[in-house]
Scaffold this motif. Structure first.
Motif, PDB file in Angstrom:
ATOM      1  N   GLY A 274       9.109   2.602   8.607  1.00 28.64           N
ATOM      2  CA  GLY A 274       9.108   3.540   9.717  1.00 28.64           C
ATOM      3  C   GLY A 274       8.293   4.786   9.481  1.00 28.64           C
ATOM      4  N   ASP A 275       7.887   5.053   8.235  1.00 33.70           N
ATOM      5  CA  ASP A 275       7.053   6.219   7.969  1.00 33.70           C
ATOM      6  C   ASP A 275       5.672   6.048   8.590  1.00 33.70           C
ATOM      7  OD1 ASP A 275       9.117   7.281   6.554  1.00 33.70           O
ATOM      8  OD2 ASP A 275       8.195   7.061   4.571  1.00 33.70           O
ATOM      9  N   ALA A 276       5.063   7.172   8.967  1.00 29.49           N
ATOM     10  CA  ALA A 276       3.728   7.126   9.564  1.00 29.49           C
ATOM     11  C   ALA A 276       2.700   6.746   8.507  1.00 29.49           C
ATOM     12  CB  ALA A 276       3.387   8.484  10.156  1.00 29.49           C
ATOM     13  N   LEU A 277       1.796   5.866   8.894  1.00 30.34           N
ATOM     14  CA  LEU A 277       0.684   5.429   8.051  1.00 30.34           C
ATOM     15  C   LEU A 277      -0.615   5.861   8.729  1.00 30.34           C
ATOM     16  CD1 LEU A 277       1.898   1.851   7.050  1.00 30.34           C
ATOM     17  CD2 LEU A 277       1.913   3.904   5.639  1.00 30.34           C
ATOM     18  N   PRO A 278      -1.765   5.594   8.130  1.00 27.84           N
ATOM     19  CA  PRO A 278      -3.021   5.915   8.810  1.00 27.84           C
ATOM     20  C   PRO A 278      -3.060   5.326  10.220  1.00 27.84           C
ATOM     21  CG  PRO A 278      -3.464   5.353   6.537  1.00 27.84           C
ATOM     22  CD  PRO A 278      -2.000   5.095   6.760  1.00 27.84           C
ATOM     23  N   ALA A 279      -3.759   5.993  11.113  1.00 27.98           N
ATOM     24  CA  ALA A 279      -3.782   5.626  12.534  1.00 27.98           C
ATOM     25  C   ALA A 279      -4.114   4.157  12.734  1.00 27.98           C
ATOM     26  CB  ALA A 279      -4.792   6.497  13.276  1.00 27.98           C
ATOM     27  N   GLY A 280      -3.319   3.503  13.574  1.00 27.98           N
ATOM     28  CA  GLY A 280      -3.574   2.112  13.923  1.00 27.98           C
ATOM     29  C   GLY A 280      -3.003   1.101  12.958  1.00 27.98           C
ATOM     30  N   VAL A 281      -2.307   1.559  11.907  1.00 32.50           N
ATOM     31  CA  VAL A 281      -1.785   0.653  10.872  1.00 32.50           C
ATOM     32  C   VAL A 281      -0.263   0.662  10.904  1.00 32.50           C
ATOM     33  CG1 VAL A 281      -1.683   0.139   8.406  1.00 32.50           C
ATOM     34  CG2 VAL A 281      -3.794   1.063   9.401  1.00 32.50           C
ATOM     35  N   THR A 282       0.322  -0.541  10.847  1.00 35.73           N
ATOM     36  CA  THR A 282       1.766  -0.707  10.748  1.00 35.73           C
ATOM     37  C   THR A 282       2.073  -1.566   9.528  1.00 35.73           C
ATOM     38  OG1 THR A 282       1.983  -0.625  13.160  1.00 35.73           O
ATOM     39  CG2 THR A 282       3.844  -1.519  11.920  1.00 35.73           C
ATOM     40  N   ALA A 283       3.027  -1.130   8.713  1.00 39.07           N
ATOM     41  CA  ALA A 283       3.448  -1.921   7.557  1.00 39.07           C
ATOM     42  C   ALA A 283       4.570  -2.866   7.970  1.00 39.07           C
ATOM     43  CB  ALA A 283       3.904  -1.007   6.425  1.00 39.07           C
ATOM     44  N   LEU A 284       4.397  -4.158   7.689  1.00 38.41           N
ATOM     45  CA  LEU A 284       5.411  -5.159   7.992  1.00 38.41           C
ATOM     46  C   LEU A 284       6.090  -5.588   6.699  1.00 38.41           C
ATOM     47  CD1 LEU A 284       3.464  -7.439  10.517  1.00 38.41           C
ATOM     48  CD2 LEU A 284       4.771  -5.346  10.973  1.00 38.41           C
ATOM     49  N   ASP A 285       7.398  -5.543   6.687  1.00 37.36           N
ATOM     50  CA  ASP A 285       8.151  -5.962   5.503  1.00 37.36           C
ATOM     51  C   ASP A 285       7.913  -7.444   5.228  1.00 37.36           C
ATOM     52  OD1 ASP A 285       9.964  -6.380   3.461  1.00 37.36           O
ATOM     53  OD2 ASP A 285      11.712  -6.377   4.781  1.00 37.36           O
ATOM     54  N   SER A 286       7.402  -7.755   4.063  1.00 38.16           N
ATOM     55  CA  SER A 286       7.229  -9.164   3.662  1.00 38.16           C
ATOM     56  C   SER A 286       7.623  -9.304   2.193  1.00 38.16           C
ATOM     57  CB  SER A 286       5.787  -9.624   3.908  1.00 38.16           C
ATOM     58  OG  SER A 286       4.838  -8.733   3.348  1.00 38.16           O
ATOM     59  N   HIS A 287       8.762  -8.667   1.838  1.00 39.53           N
ATOM     60  CA  HIS A 287       9.199  -8.658   0.448  1.00 39.53           C
ATOM     61  C   HIS A 287       9.610 -10.052  -0.017  1.00 39.53           C
ATOM     62  CE1 HIS A 287      13.207  -8.697   2.277  1.00 39.53           C
ATOM     63  NE2 HIS A 287      13.668  -9.039   1.091  1.00 39.53           N
TER      64      HIS A 287
ATOM     65  N   LYS B   1       7.695   2.465  -1.030  1.00 42.00           N
ATOM     66  CA  LYS B   1       8.659   3.120  -1.911  1.00 42.00           C
ATOM     67  C   LYS B   1       9.415   2.089  -2.750  1.00 42.00           C
ATOM     68  CE  LYS B   1      12.369   6.563  -1.891  1.00 42.00           C
ATOM     69  NZ  LYS B   1      13.262   5.788  -2.774  1.00 42.00           N
ATOM     70  N   ALA B   2       9.739   0.935  -2.146  1.00 41.18           N
ATOM     71  CA  ALA B   2      10.491  -0.077  -2.880  1.00 41.18           C
ATOM     72  C   ALA B   2       9.694  -0.610  -4.065  1.00 41.18           C
ATOM     73  CB  ALA B   2      10.884  -1.218  -1.943  1.00 41.18           C
ATOM     74  N   ASP B   3       8.400  -0.840  -3.879  1.00 41.85           N
ATOM     75  CA  ASP B   3       7.592  -1.306  -5.000  1.00 41.85           C
ATOM     76  C   ASP B   3       7.361  -0.196  -6.019  1.00 41.85           C
ATOM     77  OD1 ASP B   3       7.177  -4.052  -4.727  1.00 41.85           O
ATOM     78  OD2 ASP B   3       5.026  -3.853  -5.027  1.00 41.85           O
ATOM     79  N   ALA B   4       7.126   1.026  -5.526  1.00 38.30           N
ATOM     80  CA  ALA B   4       6.925   2.148  -6.448  1.00 38.30           C
ATOM     81  C   ALA B   4       8.175   2.379  -7.292  1.00 38.30           C
ATOM     82  CB  ALA B   4       6.577   3.402  -5.662  1.00 38.30           C
ATOM     83  N   ASP B   5       9.348   2.333  -6.660  1.00 34.67           N
ATOM     84  CA  ASP B   5      10.589   2.564  -7.399  1.00 34.67           C
ATOM     85  C   ASP B   5      10.796   1.520  -8.492  1.00 34.67           C
ATOM     86  OD1 ASP B   5      11.089   4.729  -5.807  1.00 34.67           O
ATOM     87  OD2 ASP B   5      12.646   3.767  -4.595  1.00 34.67           O
ATOM     88  N   TYR B   6      10.319   0.319  -8.248  1.00 36.87           N
ATOM     89  CA  TYR B   6      10.504  -0.743  -9.236  1.00 36.87           C
ATOM     90  C   TYR B   6       9.417  -0.730 -10.308  1.00 36.87           C
ATOM     91  CZ  TYR B   6      11.201  -5.377 -11.260  1.00 36.87           C
ATOM     92  OH  TYR B   6      11.411  -6.422 -12.132  1.00 36.87           O
ATOM     93  N   TRP B   7       8.151  -0.794  -9.895  1.00 32.61           N
ATOM     94  CA  TRP B   7       7.058  -1.000 -10.841  1.00 32.61           C
ATOM     95  C   TRP B   7       6.666   0.250 -11.613  1.00 32.61           C
ATOM     96  CZ3 TRP B   7       5.893  -5.738 -12.175  1.00 32.61           C
ATOM     97  CH2 TRP B   7       6.187  -6.781 -11.294  1.00 32.61           C
ATOM     98  N   LEU B   8       6.989   1.418 -11.089  1.00 30.78           N
ATOM     99  CA  LEU B   8       6.617   2.652 -11.777  1.00 30.78           C
ATOM    100  C   LEU B   8       7.756   3.210 -12.628  1.00 30.78           C
ATOM    101  CD1 LEU B   8       4.610   4.434  -8.925  1.00 30.78           C
ATOM    102  CD2 LEU B   8       3.830   2.726 -10.591  1.00 30.78           C
ATOM    103  N   ASP B   9       8.874   2.535 -12.645  1.00 29.19           N
ATOM    104  CA  ASP B   9      10.044   2.984 -13.396  1.00 29.19           C
ATOM    105  C   ASP B   9      10.129   2.243 -14.728  1.00 29.19           C
ATOM    106  OD1 ASP B   9      12.470   3.761 -14.398  1.00 29.19           O
ATOM    107  OD2 ASP B   9      13.650   3.144 -12.657  1.00 29.19           O
ATOM    108  N   PRO B  10       9.973   2.925 -15.868  1.00 36.66           N
ATOM    109  CA  PRO B  10      10.059   2.244 -17.172  1.00 36.66           C
ATOM    110  C   PRO B  10      11.375   1.504 -17.376  1.00 36.66           C
ATOM    111  CG  PRO B  10       9.162   4.447 -17.436  1.00 36.66           C
ATOM    112  CD  PRO B  10       9.657   4.354 -16.020  1.00 36.66           C
TER     113      PRO B  10
END
Length: 324
Positions: A211-224, A166-175
């Protein structure tokens, strides 16, 4: 000369003549092998897909003395020309059972010739784009998401759900973000919006928060740091095996493992990028995770080793796939 020696000499001369004739008469242009490499990690079959190479100038490394860069590059044999240091662009297809997840999608048509080979190599690996169930994007830069579209600007992965933080979408998709971004990066905003637009239109673009659910077995780690919402993906392979696909934690492998404090000019927040690099490398080394890196020399699969206060890259050993 003994008769047997004469016979051996005659055979050798005949073979030499045949080889010369074949080479002289050929018009074949040598081609490199397909950019595909398979690695079994626990229950996962991981396929590295080569997208091509891009040149990055050593002057794009900041926060480090140029003399130190020169010393670190010495005898590392990274190809370099007047455009810069050769830097790979890789994507990774992860198969668990019949489920296919692609992490990053390459450049497609965004950066010209020499890149945009992910779809070709995916097919060479024995898959078709419509078999891909999920595409996980580490971030919204063109060399990671332009490949969401094919050469006709259509969905490259028509049955896939695309995941972007969401953080990248909010930034890169916003004109509105584009107007305040550094001038050299403004071109990337429209490319990002165009790449995801068809998926947004079909309801298959998912913006996820921590914390949102992703495809099974996958965890997103913040590396901003490289981008505002850059994430790395930890994939559970079972049997104690883990794969970390870390996106753009490293751009200059010959420098940044030894000097994690050296940042890349295009990092949106250099201090955060440095902190993410140190933390991610330390976790990978401490846990013995497999690592897949978008800009590590192809296939970019291996491990991280700690060396005092710094780190080193340990490429994976070639291994045959287990029989099924």
């Amino acid at each position: 000369m003994h008769s047997s020696a004469v016979q051996r000499l005659a055979v050798a001369l005949l073979l030499s003549a045949c080889a010369s004739t074949t080479l002289a008469g050929t018009t074949h242009t040598p081609q490199q092998v397909p950019g595909v490499y398979h690695q079994q990690i626990g229950q996962l079959q991981v396929t590295a897909l080569f997208d091509g190479t891009v040149a990055l100038g050593r002057q794009e490394l900041v926060g480090i003395d140029p003399g130190a860069v020169t010393r670190l590059l010495d005898h590392r044999y990274v190809p370099e020309d007047n455009k810069g240091l050769q830097t790979a662009v890789n994507a990774y297809l992860v198969q668990r059972g019949n489920h296919l997840t692609l992490v990053d999608a390459g450049t497609a048509q965004c950066f010209g010739p020499g890149l945009g080979q992910v779809l070709t190599n995916l097919r060479a690996a024995g898959y078709t784009p419509d078999q891909v169930d999920d595409v996980l994007l580490t971030h919204a830069h063109p060399d990671h998401l332009c490949g969401l579209l094919d050469t006709h600007g259509k969905l490259a992965f028509p049955k896939a759900t695309v995941w972007l933080s969401k953080a990248d979408a909010d930034y890169w998709l916003d004109p509105a973000s584009e107007s305040t971004a550094p001038q050299p990066l403004r071109f990337a905003f429209k490319l990002a919006r165009d790449a995801v637009a068809p998926y947004a239109a079909t309801g298959t673009l998912r913006r996820f928060a921590p914390g949102d659910a992703l495809p099974a077995g996958v965890t997103a780690l913040d590396s901003h740091g490289h981008t505002p919402g850059h994430v790395s993906y930890l994939v559970d392979g079972g049997a104690g095996q883990q794969l970390l696909v870390w996106g753009d934690i490293v751009h200059f492998h010959a420098v940044q493992f030894t000097r994690p404090d050296a940042s890349y000019e295009a990092d949106s927040d250099r201090n955060a990028a440095i902190a993410s690099r140190r933390h991610t490398m330390a976790e990978a080394a401490g846990n013995g995770w497999w690592v897949a890196g978008a800009h590590l020399p192809f296939p970019g699969l291996g491990h991280v080793r700690r060396e005092d206060d710094a780190f080193a890259w340990v490429p994976g050993e070639f291994a045959p796939l287990p029989e099924k």
